[in-house]
Design a protein around this motif. Structure first.
Motif, PDB file in Angstrom:
ATOM      1  N   GLU A  44       0.798  -1.227   0.000  1.00  0.00           N
ATOM      2  CA  GLU A  44       0.000   0.000   0.000  1.00  0.00           C
ATOM      3  C   GLU A  44       0.832   1.280   0.000  1.00  0.00           C
ATOM      4  O   GLU A  44       0.286   2.365  -0.157  1.00  0.00           O
ATOM      5  CB  GLU A  44      -0.914   0.017   1.229  1.00  0.00           C
ATOM      6  CG  GLU A  44      -1.818  -1.188   1.354  1.00  0.00           C
ATOM      7  CD  GLU A  44      -2.844  -1.275   0.247  1.00  0.00           C
ATOM      8  OE1 GLU A  44      -3.245  -0.223  -0.282  1.00  0.00           O
ATOM      9  OE2 GLU A  44      -3.235  -2.404  -0.097  1.00  0.00           O
ATOM     10  N   GLY A  45       2.129   1.152   0.226  1.00  0.00           N
ATOM     11  CA  GLY A  45       2.976   2.330   0.326  1.00  0.00           C
ATOM     12  C   GLY A  45       2.875   2.960   1.702  1.00  0.00           C
ATOM     13  O   GLY A  45       2.078   2.547   2.545  1.00  0.00           O
ATOM     14  N   ALA A  46       3.675   3.974   1.923  1.00  0.00           N
ATOM     15  CA  ALA A  46       3.722   4.617   3.241  1.00  0.00           C
ATOM     16  C   ALA A  46       2.391   5.262   3.609  1.00  0.00           C
ATOM     17  O   ALA A  46       1.999   5.279   4.776  1.00  0.00           O
ATOM     18  CB  ALA A  46       4.844   5.651   3.278  1.00  0.00           C
ATOM     19  N   ARG A  47       1.669   5.765   2.628  1.00  0.00           N
ATOM     20  CA  ARG A  47       0.374   6.405   2.933  1.00  0.00           C
ATOM     21  C   ARG A  47      -0.651   5.398   3.451  1.00  0.00           C
ATOM     22  O   ARG A  47      -1.579   5.763   4.166  1.00  0.00           O
ATOM     23  CB  ARG A  47      -0.158   7.141   1.712  1.00  0.00           C
ATOM     24  CG  ARG A  47       0.695   8.344   1.371  1.00  0.00           C
ATOM     25  CD  ARG A  47       0.038   9.179   0.285  1.00  0.00           C
ATOM     26  NE  ARG A  47       0.922  10.228  -0.162  1.00  0.00           N
ATOM     27  CZ  ARG A  47       0.978  11.439   0.374  1.00  0.00           C
ATOM     28  NH1 ARG A  47       0.201  11.734   1.380  1.00  0.00           N
ATOM     29  NH2 ARG A  47       1.815  12.334  -0.100  1.00  0.00           N
ATOM     30  N   GLY A  48      -0.504   4.154   3.073  1.00  0.00           N
ATOM     31  CA  GLY A  48      -1.428   3.121   3.535  1.00  0.00           C
ATOM     32  C   GLY A  48      -1.061   2.520   4.876  1.00  0.00           C
ATOM     33  O   GLY A  48      -1.795   1.687   5.409  1.00  0.00           O
ATOM     34  N   LEU A  49       0.075   2.920   5.408  1.00  0.00           N
ATOM     35  CA  LEU A  49       0.541   2.352   6.676  1.00  0.00           C
ATOM     36  C   LEU A  49      -0.155   3.042   7.848  1.00  0.00           C
ATOM     37  O   LEU A  49       0.212   4.150   8.249  1.00  0.00           O
ATOM     38  CB  LEU A  49       2.062   2.491   6.816  1.00  0.00           C
ATOM     39  CG  LEU A  49       2.653   1.834   8.063  1.00  0.00           C
ATOM     40  CD1 LEU A  49       2.526   0.318   7.964  1.00  0.00           C
ATOM     41  CD2 LEU A  49       4.102   2.227   8.242  1.00  0.00           C
ATOM     42  N   THR A  50      -1.166   2.389   8.360  1.00  0.00           N
ATOM     43  CA  THR A  50      -1.882   2.876   9.540  1.00  0.00           C
ATOM     44  C   THR A  50      -1.883   1.753  10.574  1.00  0.00           C
ATOM     45  O   THR A  50      -1.669   0.578  10.234  1.00  0.00           O
ATOM     46  CB  THR A  50      -3.338   3.238   9.194  1.00  0.00           C
ATOM     47  OG1 THR A  50      -4.016   2.038   8.769  1.00  0.00           O
ATOM     48  CG2 THR A  50      -3.409   4.305   8.107  1.00  0.00           C
ATOM     49  N   PHE A  51      -2.146   2.104  11.813  1.00  0.00           N
ATOM     50  CA  PHE A  51      -2.259   1.075  12.848  1.00  0.00           C
ATOM     51  C   PHE A  51      -3.374   0.088  12.491  1.00  0.00           C
ATOM     52  O   PHE A  51      -3.231  -1.111  12.671  1.00  0.00           O
ATOM     53  CB  PHE A  51      -2.517   1.701  14.216  1.00  0.00           C
ATOM     54  CG  PHE A  51      -1.307   2.346  14.832  1.00  0.00           C
ATOM     55  CD1 PHE A  51      -0.018   1.989  14.494  1.00  0.00           C
ATOM     56  CD2 PHE A  51      -1.466   3.331  15.784  1.00  0.00           C
ATOM     57  CE1 PHE A  51       1.087   2.575  15.079  1.00  0.00           C
ATOM     58  CE2 PHE A  51      -0.369   3.934  16.394  1.00  0.00           C
ATOM     59  CZ  PHE A  51       0.919   3.552  16.026  1.00  0.00           C
ATOM     60  N   ARG A  52      -4.467   0.603  11.977  1.00  0.00           N
ATOM     61  CA  ARG A  52      -5.600  -0.267  11.604  1.00  0.00           C
ATOM     62  C   ARG A  52      -5.168  -1.250  10.508  1.00  0.00           C
ATOM     63  O   ARG A  52      -5.500  -2.434  10.569  1.00  0.00           O
ATOM     64  CB  ARG A  52      -6.768   0.590  11.129  1.00  0.00           C
ATOM     65  CG  ARG A  52      -7.972  -0.251  10.718  1.00  0.00           C
ATOM     66  CD  ARG A  52      -9.139   0.612  10.348  1.00  0.00           C
ATOM     67  NE  ARG A  52      -9.621   1.212  11.587  1.00  0.00           N
ATOM     68  CZ  ARG A  52     -10.363   2.308  11.645  1.00  0.00           C
ATOM     69  NH1 ARG A  52     -10.697   2.926  10.545  1.00  0.00           N
ATOM     70  NH2 ARG A  52     -10.776   2.783  12.787  1.00  0.00           N
ATOM     71  N   ALA A  53      -4.429  -0.765   9.502  1.00  0.00           N
ATOM     72  CA  ALA A  53      -3.973  -1.636   8.416  1.00  0.00           C
ATOM     73  C   ALA A  53      -3.001  -2.693   8.936  1.00  0.00           C
ATOM     74  O   ALA A  53      -3.040  -3.856   8.512  1.00  0.00           O
ATOM     75  CB  ALA A  53      -3.318  -0.813   7.312  1.00  0.00           C
ATOM     76  N   VAL A  54      -2.135  -2.308   9.872  1.00  0.00           N
ATOM     77  CA  VAL A  54      -1.182  -3.262  10.453  1.00  0.00           C
ATOM     78  C   VAL A  54      -1.928  -4.313  11.258  1.00  0.00           C
ATOM     79  O   VAL A  54      -1.642  -5.516  11.159  1.00  0.00           O
ATOM     80  CB  VAL A  54      -0.123  -2.527  11.298  1.00  0.00           C
ATOM     81  CG1 VAL A  54       0.733  -3.516  12.079  1.00  0.00           C
ATOM     82  CG2 VAL A  54       0.752  -1.652  10.406  1.00  0.00           C
TER      83      VAL A  54
ATOM     84  N   GLY B 129      -6.560  -2.032  17.477  1.00  0.00           N
ATOM     85  CA  GLY B 129      -5.959  -1.340  18.606  1.00  0.00           C
ATOM     86  C   GLY B 129      -4.688  -1.984  19.119  1.00  0.00           C
ATOM     87  O   GLY B 129      -3.985  -1.407  19.952  1.00  0.00           O
ATOM     88  N   THR B 130      -4.359  -3.174  18.620  1.00  0.00           N
ATOM     89  CA  THR B 130      -3.164  -3.876  19.101  1.00  0.00           C
ATOM     90  C   THR B 130      -1.887  -3.109  18.755  1.00  0.00           C
ATOM     91  O   THR B 130      -1.032  -2.904  19.612  1.00  0.00           O
ATOM     92  CB  THR B 130      -3.093  -5.309  18.531  1.00  0.00           C
ATOM     93  OG1 THR B 130      -4.277  -6.015  18.909  1.00  0.00           O
ATOM     94  CG2 THR B 130      -1.872  -6.042  19.054  1.00  0.00           C
ATOM     95  N   ALA B 131      -1.747  -2.682  17.509  1.00  0.00           N
ATOM     96  CA  ALA B 131      -0.514  -1.998  17.092  1.00  0.00           C
ATOM     97  C   ALA B 131      -0.281  -0.739  17.905  1.00  0.00           C
ATOM     98  O   ALA B 131       0.864  -0.418  18.251  1.00  0.00           O
ATOM     99  CB  ALA B 131      -0.558  -1.674  15.604  1.00  0.00           C
ATOM    100  N   SER B 132      -1.342  -0.038  18.246  1.00  0.00           N
ATOM    101  CA  SER B 132      -1.168   1.202  19.020  1.00  0.00           C
ATOM    102  C   SER B 132      -0.649   0.929  20.425  1.00  0.00           C
ATOM    103  O   SER B 132      -0.125   1.831  21.076  1.00  0.00           O
ATOM    104  CB  SER B 132      -2.475   1.997  19.069  1.00  0.00           C
ATOM    105  OG  SER B 132      -3.470   1.263  19.756  1.00  0.00           O
ATOM    106  N   ASN B 133      -0.760  -0.318  20.881  1.00  0.00           N
ATOM    107  CA  ASN B 133      -0.193  -0.684  22.185  1.00  0.00           C
ATOM    108  C   ASN B 133       1.306  -0.983  22.093  1.00  0.00           C
ATOM    109  O   ASN B 133       1.983  -1.053  23.116  1.00  0.00           O
ATOM    110  CB  ASN B 133      -0.907  -1.913  22.763  1.00  0.00           C
ATOM    111  CG  ASN B 133      -2.306  -1.603  23.197  1.00  0.00           C
ATOM    112  OD1 ASN B 133      -2.586  -0.525  23.706  1.00  0.00           O
ATOM    113  ND2 ASN B 133      -3.208  -2.545  22.973  1.00  0.00           N
TER     114      ASN B 133
END
Length: 196
Positions: free
Chosen positions: A22-32, A41-45
């Motif tokens: 997705e590229g850097a713009r697609g990199l969100t905690f939700r996407a991860v 919410g796991t990545a944000s922890n």
């Protein structure tokens, strides 16, 4: 909160996959979270913010792309000549092709680094250190070629890898080994010990 190291690695691997797709713009905690198959919410922890996630992904990519120590040791049993350098360069292409997502994610991070000074500084430090390590190992192994030769090989292989992994139909795969041999031959015209 106690954090699980294996889960952190899985999240970073998922981030690398998202970067590649997705590229850097697609990199969100939700996407991860979605890519890792974990609850929202796991990545944000595990990561303080997006910059922390980008930084850790950059660090982990370099771990993923390192050569296998046993395979490298087997390759290095050969004579310290141009033929060995060709084999080492072929191994670089094979490793990066095998982890295509890792290398494409690294390219995405390089592009993102043009907009994020902190990421640029970290990537510059990491890649500079890797290049210096390669230069030192080349010298310690007694491979032919001086510093300029090794840097030129690095630059030539970087271009070949980018071409092969991003636009694979331009260079037919069955020509890559010969092309690597030609690069080494032209950049290292003599066998024998390296000059300093």
């Amino acid at each position: 909160m106690v954090r699980n190291a294996a889960r952190r690695t899985a999240l970073v691997d998922a981030a690398i996959g998202v970067l590649a797709l997705e590229g850097a713009r697609g990199l969100t905690f939700r996407a991860v979270d979605a890519a890792a198959g974990v609850p929202a919410g796991t990545a944000s922890n595990y990561f303080a913010n997006r910059d922390d996630l980008l930084r850790q992904a950059g660090e982990h990519i370099h771990v993923r792309l390192r050569p296998d120590p046993e395979r490298l040791a087997a390759t290095l049993r050969g004579h310290r000549d141009k033929a060995l350098v060709v084999e080492l360069m072929k191994d670089v292409l094979a490793r990066l092709s095998h982890d295509r997502a890792g290398y494409l994610a690294l390219l995405e991070l390089r592009l993102e680094a043009t907009r994020r000074p902190g990421l640029r500084a970290e990537l510059t430090a990491t890649i500079s250190r890797d290049l210096e390590d390669n230069l030192r190992h080349h010298h310690e192994l007694g491979l032919p070629g001086d510093r300029t030769t090794v840097v030129a090989l690095y630059l030539a292989m970087t271009g070949l890898v980018v071409e092969h992994l991003t636009l694979p139909d331009i260079l037919p795969p069955d020509t890559l080994d010969d092309l690597i041999g030609a690069l080494v031959d032209r950049l290292q015209p003599r066998d024998g010990p390296q000059a300093d």
